[in-house]
Design an enzyme around this catalytic site. Structure first.
Site, PDB file in Angstrom:
ATOM      1  CG  ASP A   1      -2.187  -0.981   1.247  1.00  0.00           C
ATOM      2  OD1 ASP A   1      -2.426  -1.335  -0.032  1.00  0.00           O
ATOM      3  OD2 ASP A   1      -2.589  -1.382   2.158  1.00  0.00           O
TER       4      ASP A   1
ATOM      5  CG  ASP B   1      -6.373  -1.406  -1.380  1.00  0.00           C
ATOM      6  OD1 ASP B   1      -6.626  -2.799  -1.505  1.00  0.00           O
ATOM      7  OD2 ASP B   1      -5.574  -1.046  -0.721  1.00  0.00           O
TER       8      ASP B   1
END
Length: 169
Positions: free
Chosen positions: A128, A146
């Site tokens: 991330d 995401d």
């Protein structure tokens, strides 16, 4: 009769081909951006301010959305990877039964799910790097996979609401 079957098969191929094109676009964009970020901000770890509300930061996510189930170990990683593959296969199978907007949503969801599953297989955790923040409040770090899953879920929800609205008229 044979003409109808041939037409139906051609239509099915076209629908699945569009699904695969969107799926692969999401998947490749996700994996390329993660690879760039691994080289840019993960080694050595650093953050880069992009805008007043956007940073690139190195975050390893062992869980799922917002770090949920992060302490679950290898079984969570294996379970989430299997779930991503199963859901993506089901969405691909369901393409002919879905409305146009739902097919787009399904491809986004599947591409994002498999993008994160690849990370779990490669690293045992997800890369991330996008940090949105305002006035000292930070949204949990995320990645393009995401974002694609979220966009897909919103589109799917919208298509359901729109269908309900149209069926009332």
């Amino acid at each position: 009769m044979t003409e109808d079957i041939a037409k139906s098969r051609t239509m099915l191929r076209a629908l699945r081909l569009r699904f695969c094109a969107i799926f692969l676009t999401v998947l490749i964009a996700d994996q390329v951006t993660k690879q760039i970020m691994l080289a840019l901000i993960f080694d050595p770890p650093r953050w880069i301010e992009i805008a007043a509300i956007l940073n690139f930061v190195p975050v390893w996510n062992r869980g799922m959305s917002f770090g949920m189930l992060a302490d679950g170990g290898a079984m969570v990683s294996i379970g989430l990877t299997c779930l991503a593959v199963a859901v993506s296969a089901w969405l691909f199978w369901m393409v002919p039964r879905l409305q146009r907007l739902q097919r787009l949503a399904a491809a986004c969801i599947a591409g994002g799910a498999i993008g994160n599953a690849i990370d779990r297989l490669r690293f045992g955790k997800v890369v991330d790097f996008i940090d949105l923040h305002y006035a000292g409040l930070h949204w949990p770090a995320f990645n393009l996979a995401d974002a694609a899953i979220t966009i897909g879920a919103v589109l799917w929800g919208y298509s359901i609401l729109r269908e309900q609205e149209t069926s009332r008229k």
